[in-house]
Each structure stands twice: as structure tokens, then as C-alpha cells.
Design a protein around this motif. Structure first.
Motif, mmCIF file in Angstrom:
data_model
loop_
_atom_site.group_PDB
_atom_site.id
_atom_site.type_symbol
_atom_site.label_atom_id
_atom_site.label_comp_id
_atom_site.label_asym_id
_atom_site.label_seq_id
_atom_site.Cartn_x
_atom_site.Cartn_y
_atom_site.Cartn_z
ATOM 1 N N LEU A 96 0.861 -1.182 0.000
ATOM 2 C CA LEU A 96 0.000 0.000 0.000
ATOM 3 C C LEU A 96 0.893 1.225 0.000
ATOM 4 C CD1 LEU A 96 -2.923 1.221 0.406
ATOM 5 C CD2 LEU A 96 -2.370 1.261 2.847
ATOM 6 N N GLU A 97 0.549 2.226 -0.787
ATOM 7 C CA GLU A 97 1.337 3.463 -0.821
ATOM 8 C C GLU A 97 0.942 4.358 0.347
ATOM 9 O OE1 GLU A 97 1.880 5.711 -4.301
ATOM 10 O OE2 GLU A 97 2.544 4.030 -5.520
ATOM 11 N N GLY A 98 0.987 3.795 1.547
ATOM 12 C CA GLY A 98 0.551 4.546 2.721
ATOM 13 C C GLY A 98 1.379 5.783 2.986
ATOM 14 N N PHE A 99 2.705 5.655 2.917
ATOM 15 C CA PHE A 99 3.572 6.806 3.127
ATOM 16 C C PHE A 99 3.352 7.844 2.036
ATOM 17 C CE2 PHE A 99 6.518 3.415 4.993
ATOM 18 C CZ PHE A 99 6.105 3.665 6.290
ATOM 19 N N GLY A 100 3.231 7.381 0.807
ATOM 20 C CA GLY A 100 3.027 8.298 -0.317
ATOM 21 C C GLY A 100 1.690 9.015 -0.251
ATOM 22 N N ILE A 101 0.644 8.296 0.132
ATOM 23 C CA ILE A 101 -0.687 8.905 0.247
ATOM 24 C C ILE A 101 -0.673 10.005 1.299
ATOM 25 C CG2 ILE A 101 -3.062 8.477 0.987
ATOM 26 C CD1 ILE A 101 -2.768 5.661 -0.270
ATOM 27 N N LEU A 102 -0.026 9.727 2.430
ATOM 28 C CA LEU A 102 0.065 10.730 3.490
ATOM 29 C C LEU A 102 0.764 11.982 2.989
ATOM 30 C CD1 LEU A 102 -0.089 11.691 6.440
ATOM 31 C CD2 LEU A 102 2.053 10.445 6.847
ATOM 32 N N ALA A 103 1.909 11.812 2.329
ATOM 33 C CA ALA A 103 2.656 12.965 1.829
ATOM 34 C C ALA A 103 1.860 13.735 0.780
ATOM 35 C CB ALA A 103 3.995 12.513 1.261
ATOM 36 N N ASP A 104 1.209 13.023 -0.117
ATOM 37 C CA ASP A 104 0.431 13.683 -1.176
ATOM 38 C C ASP A 104 -0.693 14.521 -0.589
ATOM 39 O OD1 ASP A 104 2.058 12.446 -2.993
ATOM 40 O OD2 ASP A 104 0.596 10.908 -3.588
ATOM 41 N N LYS A 105 -1.388 13.988 0.416
ATOM 42 C CA LYS A 105 -2.498 14.715 1.022
ATOM 43 C C LYS A 105 -2.018 15.985 1.731
ATOM 44 C CE LYS A 105 -5.967 12.205 -0.242
ATOM 45 N NZ LYS A 105 -6.988 12.778 -1.176
ATOM 46 N N LEU A 106 -0.905 15.872 2.428
ATOM 47 C CA LEU A 106 -0.372 17.062 3.109
ATOM 48 C C LEU A 106 0.102 18.101 2.090
ATOM 49 C CD1 LEU A 106 1.598 15.385 6.029
ATOM 50 C CD2 LEU A 106 -0.523 16.708 6.196
ATOM 51 N N ASN A 107 0.686 17.646 0.992
ATOM 52 C CA ASN A 107 1.179 18.574 -0.036
ATOM 53 C C ASN A 107 0.057 19.225 -0.834
ATOM 54 O OD1 ASN A 107 3.924 18.285 0.566
ATOM 55 N ND2 ASN A 107 4.103 16.451 -0.715
ATOM 56 N N GLU A 108 -1.158 18.668 -0.753
ATOM 57 C CA GLU A 108 -2.301 19.283 -1.420
ATOM 58 C C GLU A 108 -2.815 20.518 -0.672
ATOM 59 O OE1 GLU A 108 -5.293 16.322 -1.762
ATOM 60 O OE2 GLU A 108 -4.222 15.144 -3.292
ATOM 61 N N ILE A 121 10.082 7.022 1.020
ATOM 62 C CA ILE A 121 9.552 5.702 0.633
ATOM 63 C C ILE A 121 8.048 5.868 0.485
ATOM 64 C CG2 ILE A 121 9.234 3.293 1.321
ATOM 65 C CD1 ILE A 121 11.688 3.633 3.135
ATOM 66 N N ARG A 122 7.476 5.436 -0.624
ATOM 67 C CA ARG A 122 6.045 5.646 -0.839
ATOM 68 C C ARG A 122 5.200 4.459 -0.366
ATOM 69 N NH1 ARG A 122 4.237 9.907 -3.466
ATOM 70 N NH2 ARG A 122 2.264 8.815 -3.834
ATOM 71 N N VAL A 127 -0.418 -6.404 3.550
ATOM 72 C CA VAL A 127 -0.820 -7.725 4.052
ATOM 73 C C VAL A 127 0.294 -8.705 3.665
ATOM 74 C CG1 VAL A 127 -2.508 -9.583 3.968
ATOM 75 C CG2 VAL A 127 -3.261 -7.208 3.769
ATOM 76 N N PRO A 128 1.095 -9.174 4.626
ATOM 77 C CA PRO A 128 2.155 -10.137 4.295
ATOM 78 C C PRO A 128 1.571 -11.387 3.635
ATOM 79 C CG PRO A 128 2.458 -9.278 6.514
ATOM 80 C CD PRO A 128 1.111 -8.798 6.051
ATOM 81 N N ALA A 246 -6.238 -13.323 -13.831
ATOM 82 C CA ALA A 246 -6.694 -12.147 -14.586
ATOM 83 C C ALA A 246 -7.057 -11.020 -13.645
ATOM 84 C CB ALA A 246 -7.880 -12.513 -15.476
ATOM 85 N N GLN A 247 -7.709 -11.366 -12.526
ATOM 86 C CA GLN A 247 -8.032 -10.344 -11.528
ATOM 87 C C GLN A 247 -6.767 -9.759 -10.938
ATOM 88 O OE1 GLN A 247 -10.747 -11.586 -8.505
ATOM 89 N NE2 GLN A 247 -12.498 -11.544 -9.885
ATOM 90 N N GLY A 248 -5.770 -10.610 -10.677
ATOM 91 C CA GLY A 248 -4.514 -10.120 -10.130
ATOM 92 C C GLY A 248 -3.818 -9.174 -11.094
ATOM 93 N N GLN A 249 -3.917 -9.454 -12.424
ATOM 94 C CA GLN A 249 -3.285 -8.608 -13.417
ATOM 95 C C GLN A 249 -3.948 -7.246 -13.490
ATOM 96 O OE1 GLN A 249 -3.309 -10.320 -17.360
ATOM 97 N NE2 GLN A 249 -1.240 -9.582 -17.746
ATOM 98 N N GLN A 250 -5.246 -7.214 -13.190
ATOM 99 C CA GLN A 250 -5.972 -5.957 -13.235
ATOM 100 C C GLN A 250 -5.766 -5.124 -11.983
ATOM 101 O OE1 GLN A 250 -9.990 -7.157 -13.885
ATOM 102 N NE2 GLN A 250 -9.555 -8.056 -15.886
ATOM 103 N N ALA A 251 -5.241 -5.764 -10.914
ATOM 104 C CA ALA A 251 -5.071 -5.039 -9.637
ATOM 105 C C ALA A 251 -4.042 -3.944 -9.809
ATOM 106 C CB ALA A 251 -4.623 -6.003 -8.554
ATOM 107 N N PRO A 252 -4.238 -2.768 -9.131
ATOM 108 C CA PRO A 252 -3.276 -1.675 -9.276
ATOM 109 C C PRO A 252 -1.922 -2.046 -8.706
ATOM 110 C CG PRO A 252 -4.890 -1.228 -7.536
ATOM 111 C CD PRO A 252 -5.325 -2.469 -8.217
#
Length: 252
Positions: A96-108, A121-122, A127-128, A246-252
Motif C-alpha cells: 500500500l502506498e501509505g507513506f506516499g498517500i500521506l505525503a500527497d495529502k499534506l502537499n495538497e 519511501i512511498r 498484508v504479508p 486475470a483479476q490479479g493482473q488488473q489489480a493496481p
């Protein structure tokens, strides 16, 4: 949290014994981590209001500082320690881009608020893989890096499991489908085909065969002919695995 979940599950009688339990995960199955090391500098506050704010990848052990936090308040920043938590941020698994999401939201936010932030680090492990496919007795940091492809299937709480779907989508083979076939090989009376709704939906909890009877206990449809019945190629475990990858390939 995982220990609490397993304890609650055990209190209720543990994993269901009647349905066939199938687990799939996008996280890698090879035991290869994502490159994040314990203590790596993940997020840094650079705006005037949050100077001194830092987030770090989780370290194991006692009294490990995973963050220093400051918002407008005078220095020094408040330290956030943890005790005996797993070094999970770099573990193999879905990310999950948890670190990146946090930074992006603050920079907005408006620059006048002084919340400018850098994400060194983004992403981090979310989930291991060993958790996603319910590997038993995960108690150490080393256990997080288990090579799932090399494990005995009996090490999981599930009847069938497959990790690394995102990778396998790019390099498809029938390895996963063969694994899904094993139970049918061991118990031929269960049938050897998958019901069409399972192939089409993959996540449908109610699985019915063409005549409307619910498929209980096994998840397998009884043999039929023609159309989307059990003899149709669309109903084979191979078709199920192709749908899952196929579902896995479509996952972001």
C-alpha cells in the motif's frame, strides 16, 4: 492484531470445517521482500508547521522509535516508541502506498499552512503473503519471509492456496490449477469440476450448480453435460485459476 484475530477464531471453534477454504494473494510467494529495511527513513516533514516530523519503517525490539511528530507545537517533536512489533514494512506481500498517500495529502494543502512533506519511501507491506494465505505459526520476523512456493500445503489453514498472482498473471502456467486439483485427487468422490459462478465471480460466497442446488461442503459441481456444466472447460480448476490471475493482473 493477528494474534487477537486467531484467538477469537479459536474461541469460535477455529476455521470452518465444512466448506473448502481457498485463499489467493497478489503478494509474492518467493519470500523476497520489497527492499524496505527496518528503520529506513520513510516520511519527512519539511514545512514550518511540521519540521521535526519523521516516520520510519518498523523496527523490532523494545522501545523502538518509529516516528517523531510535531504539528505547530514548539520543538522538540514527540517521539513515538513501539515494543516488540514485527518488522513488517519490508515483508513479502501486497503493498500500500501509505507513506506516499500521506505525503500527497499534506502537499495538497495550501502552502501557507506549512505542511510540505517528502515521502522518501512511498509504499510498505500491507498484508504479508504468509498472512494472506493463512500459513500456520508465524511467530518471528524470519517467518514473514517464508518461501510459500516451497512449503508443504499442510502448513496452511486453507485447503488450497496460491500467492504471487500478480507475478503469475504476467507468466501464466497451470501450477496453481494443479494445486487446486489436489483435493479432488485425494477425494475423488467430491467431483473434479468447479461451478460456473465460482469461475465467473471467484468471490461469490453462494455457489450453485446449473440445476439450482447449492454446492455444499466441497464447492464442486456434480458432473453435467453441455453449456456451462461440469464438463465445460470453463468450469475446470484451470479456468478458475485463469480467472483469478486475470483479476490479479488488473489489480493496481
Amino acid at each position: 492484531m493477528r494474534e487477537q484475530f486467531l484467538a477469537e477464531l479459536n474461541r469460535m471453534g477455529n476455521w470452518p470445517a465444512v466448506p473448502v477454504k481457498i485463499g489467493v494473494a497478489n503478494g509474492v510467494a518467493t519470500g523476497q521482500g520489497n527492499g524496505i529495511k527496518p528503520g529506513d527513513h520513510a516520511v519527512e516533514g519539511k514545512g514550518l508547521s511540521i519540521l521535526g516530523t519523521h516516520l520510519y519503517a518498523q523496527r523490532g525490539g523494545d522501545n523502538q522509535i518509529v516516528a517523531t511528530l510535531r504539528l505547530v507545537t514548539p520543538p522538540p517533536a514527540k517521539e513515538v516508541p513501539t515494543d516488540d512489533l514485527p518488522e513488517i514494512d519490508g515483508a513479502p506481500g501486497g503493498t500500500l502506498e501509505g507513506f506516499g498517500i500521506l505525503a500527497d495529502k499534506l502537499n495538497e494543502q495550501s502552502p501557507i499552512l506549512g505542511l510540505k512533506t517528502s515521502a522518501h519511501i512511498r509504499h510498505h507491506s500491507f498484508v504479508p503473503s504468509v498472512s494472506a494465505v493463512a500459513i500456520r505459526d508465524v511467530t518471528t520476523d524470519a517467518d514473514l519471509y517464508a518461501n510459500i512456493d516451497g512449503l508443504n500445503p499442510e502448513t496452511s489453514e486453507l485447503d488450497h492456496f496460491q500467492a504471487g498472482l500478480a507475478e503469475r498473471a504476467a507468466h501464466p502456467d497451470d501450477h496453481g490449477a494443479r494445486r487446486l486439483d489436489r483435493r479432488a485427487d485425494r477425494e475423488p468422490g467430491l467431483g473434479t469440476r468447479w461451478s460456473q459462478p465460482l469461475v465467473e465471480g471467484c468471490d461469490q460466497r453462494t455457489r450453485r450448480v446449473a440445476d439450482g442446488r447449492q454446492v455444499r461442503r466441497t464447492g464442486y459441481a456434480q458432473p453435467q453435460t453441455g453449456g456451462h456444466g461440469a464438463d465445460s472447460e470453463e468450469n475446470t480448476p484451470q479456468a478458475l485459476f485463469k480467472a483469478l490471475t486475470a483479476q490479479g493482473q488488473q489489480a493496481p
